[in-house]
Design a protein around this motif. Structure first.
Motif, mmCIF file in Angstrom:
data_model
loop_
_atom_site.group_PDB
_atom_site.id
_atom_site.type_symbol
_atom_site.label_atom_id
_atom_site.label_comp_id
_atom_site.label_asym_id
_atom_site.label_seq_id
_atom_site.Cartn_x
_atom_site.Cartn_y
_atom_site.Cartn_z
ATOM 1 N N ILE A 159 0.863 -1.183 0.000
ATOM 2 C CA ILE A 159 0.000 0.000 0.000
ATOM 3 C C ILE A 159 0.895 1.227 0.000
ATOM 4 O O ILE A 159 2.100 1.131 0.225
ATOM 5 C CB ILE A 159 -0.971 0.027 1.208
ATOM 6 C CG1 ILE A 159 -0.214 0.182 2.535
ATOM 7 C CG2 ILE A 159 -1.852 -1.207 1.224
ATOM 8 C CD1 ILE A 159 -1.135 0.445 3.727
ATOM 9 N N ASP A 160 0.302 2.395 -0.259
ATOM 10 C CA ASP A 160 1.045 3.644 -0.124
ATOM 11 C C ASP A 160 0.329 4.525 0.895
ATOM 12 O O ASP A 160 -0.763 4.197 1.352
ATOM 13 C CB ASP A 160 1.215 4.354 -1.472
ATOM 14 C CG ASP A 160 -0.101 4.742 -2.122
ATOM 15 O OD1 ASP A 160 -1.048 5.135 -1.396
ATOM 16 O OD2 ASP A 160 -0.189 4.677 -3.351
ATOM 17 N N ALA A 161 0.956 5.617 1.244
ATOM 18 C CA ALA A 161 0.434 6.484 2.307
ATOM 19 C C ALA A 161 -0.613 7.482 1.813
ATOM 20 O O ALA A 161 -1.254 8.140 2.629
ATOM 21 C CB ALA A 161 1.587 7.225 2.977
ATOM 22 N N SER A 162 -0.810 7.589 0.511
ATOM 23 C CA SER A 162 -1.720 8.603 -0.011
ATOM 24 C C SER A 162 -3.178 8.308 0.355
ATOM 25 O O SER A 162 -3.570 7.160 0.524
ATOM 26 C CB SER A 162 -1.594 8.694 -1.532
ATOM 27 O OG SER A 162 -2.038 7.492 -2.132
ATOM 28 N N ASP A 163 -3.938 9.364 0.505
ATOM 29 C CA ASP A 163 -5.388 9.305 0.731
ATOM 30 C C ASP A 163 -5.817 8.627 2.024
ATOM 31 O O ASP A 163 -6.959 8.198 2.142
ATOM 32 C CB ASP A 163 -6.096 8.618 -0.453
ATOM 33 C CG ASP A 163 -5.819 9.310 -1.776
ATOM 34 O OD1 ASP A 163 -5.707 10.549 -1.779
ATOM 35 O OD2 ASP A 163 -5.702 8.617 -2.796
ATOM 36 N N ALA A 164 -4.945 8.533 3.000
ATOM 37 C CA ALA A 164 -5.330 7.940 4.286
ATOM 38 C C ALA A 164 -6.071 8.996 5.108
ATOM 39 O O ALA A 164 -5.649 10.148 5.166
ATOM 40 C CB ALA A 164 -4.104 7.453 5.040
ATOM 41 N N ILE A 165 -7.173 8.595 5.729
ATOM 42 C CA ILE A 165 -7.900 9.506 6.606
ATOM 43 C C ILE A 165 -7.314 9.421 8.013
ATOM 44 O O ILE A 165 -6.692 8.431 8.371
ATOM 45 C CB ILE A 165 -9.420 9.196 6.633
ATOM 46 C CG1 ILE A 165 -9.687 7.810 7.229
ATOM 47 C CG2 ILE A 165 -10.032 9.350 5.248
ATOM 48 C CD1 ILE A 165 -11.145 7.531 7.527
ATOM 49 N N GLU A 166 -7.515 10.459 8.784
ATOM 50 C CA GLU A 166 -7.042 10.449 10.175
ATOM 51 C C GLU A 166 -7.924 9.514 11.000
ATOM 52 O O GLU A 166 -9.118 9.370 10.736
ATOM 53 C CB GLU A 166 -7.081 11.857 10.762
ATOM 54 C CG GLU A 166 -6.082 12.804 10.124
ATOM 55 C CD GLU A 166 -4.631 12.408 10.343
ATOM 56 O OE1 GLU A 166 -4.301 11.879 11.434
ATOM 57 O OE2 GLU A 166 -3.821 12.628 9.426
ATOM 58 N N ALA A 167 -7.343 8.903 12.012
ATOM 59 C CA ALA A 167 -8.054 7.945 12.861
ATOM 60 C C ALA A 167 -9.289 8.573 13.510
ATOM 61 O O ALA A 167 -10.300 7.903 13.691
ATOM 62 C CB ALA A 167 -7.115 7.378 13.914
#
Length: 185
Positions: free
Chosen positions: A46-54
């Motif tokens: 996976i990559d780090a892009s488009d991750a939402i905050e917890a």
């Protein structure tokens, strides 16, 4: 002829001495604006892009019913790790609740010493009922005291997450095998 040669030399000297000023078009950036994070990769790539905050995931959980699922990529800090194998983690999603994260098909584990490291997870968020016996098992894995374990008397509705891939902030001496370093820019 001497005058022509002298004029050419004078012109060359003026051109050669001309100071060229180039404007730097690069915007000023401070260290807080650019954060390059090195991650260790686990499970599917996976990559780090488009991750939402917890915290945003926490608000999604609040609106879910048991049985609802949502495919998501989330970023947060590891609160707790299974000290036996690294086979589960807890990810805080608000001030009082954490998502209990397991790894798809028991196919990978995270570092047992990964507490307080940034993690990016991709997978399925859902609400589930965790049986009392399973809660006791997880408390034992976490090294809880006998007093704390004795307080577990009934099943609990939990925020759950089944991750198929993870990135964990790179650090020295991660306590797990089979990892691969990657850098996100």
């Amino acid at each position: 002829m001497k005058k022509i040669v002298f004029a050419l030399l004078a012109a060359a000297a003026m051109v050669g001495c001309k100071e060229e000023v180039k404007e730097d078009m690069t915007p000023a950036v401070n260290d807080e604006q650019v954060q390059e994070m090195a991650y260790m990769s686990y499970g599917e790539k996976i990559d780090a892009s488009d991750a939402i905050e917890a915290a945003k995931l926490g608000s999604f959980y609040e609106g879910m019913k048991e049985g609802d699922t949502m495919q998501v990529k989330v970023k947060g800090m590891i609160q707790e790790v299974c000290v036996n194998k690294g086979c589960w983690i807890k990810l805080p999603v608000n001030d009082t609740e954490s998502a209990f994260v397991k790894f798809k098909d028991y196919g990978f584990f995270l570092p047992k010493n990964g507490t307080d490291k940034e993690v990016i997870l991709r997978g399925k968020a859902y609400k589930s009922v965790t049986p009392k016996d399973e809660l006791i098992h997880y408390a034992q894995d976490a090294g809880e005291s006998e007093e704390e374990i004795a307080k577990i008397t009934e099943d609990k509705v939990t925020y759950a997450f089944m991750a198929d891939g993870a990135l964990v902030e790179e650090f020295e001496n991660p306590d797990v095998e089979g990892m691969e370093p990657i850098t996100e820019e």
